[in-house]
Write a protein that holds these residues in place. Structure first.
Motif, PDB file in Angstrom:
ATOM      1  N   CYS A  68    -142.063 -39.127  62.036  1.00 25.26           N
ATOM      2  CA  CYS A  68    -140.751 -38.621  61.639  1.00 25.26           C
ATOM      3  C   CYS A  68    -139.919 -38.217  62.855  1.00 25.26           C
ATOM      4  O   CYS A  68    -140.339 -37.383  63.650  1.00 25.26           O
ATOM      5  N   CYS A  71    -139.182 -34.246  62.804  1.00 33.88           N
ATOM      6  CA  CYS A  71    -140.329 -33.412  63.194  1.00 33.88           C
ATOM      7  C   CYS A  71    -140.608 -33.538  64.684  1.00 33.88           C
ATOM      8  O   CYS A  71    -140.990 -32.572  65.341  1.00 33.88           O
ATOM      9  N   SER A  79    -145.383 -36.268  62.581  1.00 32.12           N
ATOM     10  CA  SER A  79    -145.646 -36.302  61.145  1.00 32.12           C
ATOM     11  C   SER A  79    -145.493 -37.730  60.649  1.00 32.12           C
ATOM     12  O   SER A  79    -144.467 -38.354  60.890  1.00 32.12           O
ATOM     13  N   CYS A  96    -140.498 -38.042  54.959  1.00 27.62           N
ATOM     14  CA  CYS A  96    -141.443 -37.181  55.658  1.00 27.62           C
ATOM     15  C   CYS A  96    -141.798 -36.029  54.731  1.00 27.62           C
ATOM     16  O   CYS A  96    -140.913 -35.296  54.291  1.00 27.62           O
ATOM     17  N   CYS A  99    -141.132 -32.245  56.585  1.00 27.78           N
ATOM     18  CA  CYS A  99    -139.816 -31.602  56.701  1.00 27.78           C
ATOM     19  C   CYS A  99    -138.847 -32.054  55.620  1.00 27.78           C
ATOM     20  O   CYS A  99    -137.759 -31.499  55.496  1.00 27.78           O
TER      21      CYS A  99
END
Ligand SMILES: [Zn+2]
Length: 108
Positions: A68, A71, A79, A96, A99
């Protein structure tokens, strides 16, 4: 294709992090971007503009193990993204679960 689309998100996430840092610093804590920054601080990983910029430049997803952009830029975490196949109504997206970010992975 996916990687190119995700790579375009890193500078966008950097810009968003800067908004968040500025919002947070000036007390506008109710914006989405500021909430992300506040969450990073609570998790003990406060983000600075310099660090977010460095990470946005260093973002390098690998095919099959895409992580991600948000992140990575905000937390320095890798992530994993989950891809949702395109349907007739919507193009493929990557989401994701850490988040909640969602990215369109088709280039227009
Ligand atoms: Zn994320």
């Amino acid at each position: 294709m996916r990687l190119a689309a995700l790579l375009r998100q890193a500078p966008i996430e950097f810009a968003r992090a800067v908004y968040g840092i500025n919002d947070h610093a000036s007390g506008r804590t109710d914006t989405m971007a500021a909430r992300e920054i506040a969450r990073a601080i609570r998790q003990g990983t406060p983000v600075t503009q310099e660090r977010a910029e460095q990470r946005s430049r260093a973002y390098l997803p690998t095919a099959g193990q895409e992580h991600c952009p948000r992140c990575w830029v905000v937390y320095g975490h890798k992530s994993p993204l989950r891809f949702r196949e395109a349907t007739e109504e919507r193009p493929e997206t990557a989401t994701c679960s850490a988040c909640g970010a969602e990215y369109a992975t088709a280039l227009d």
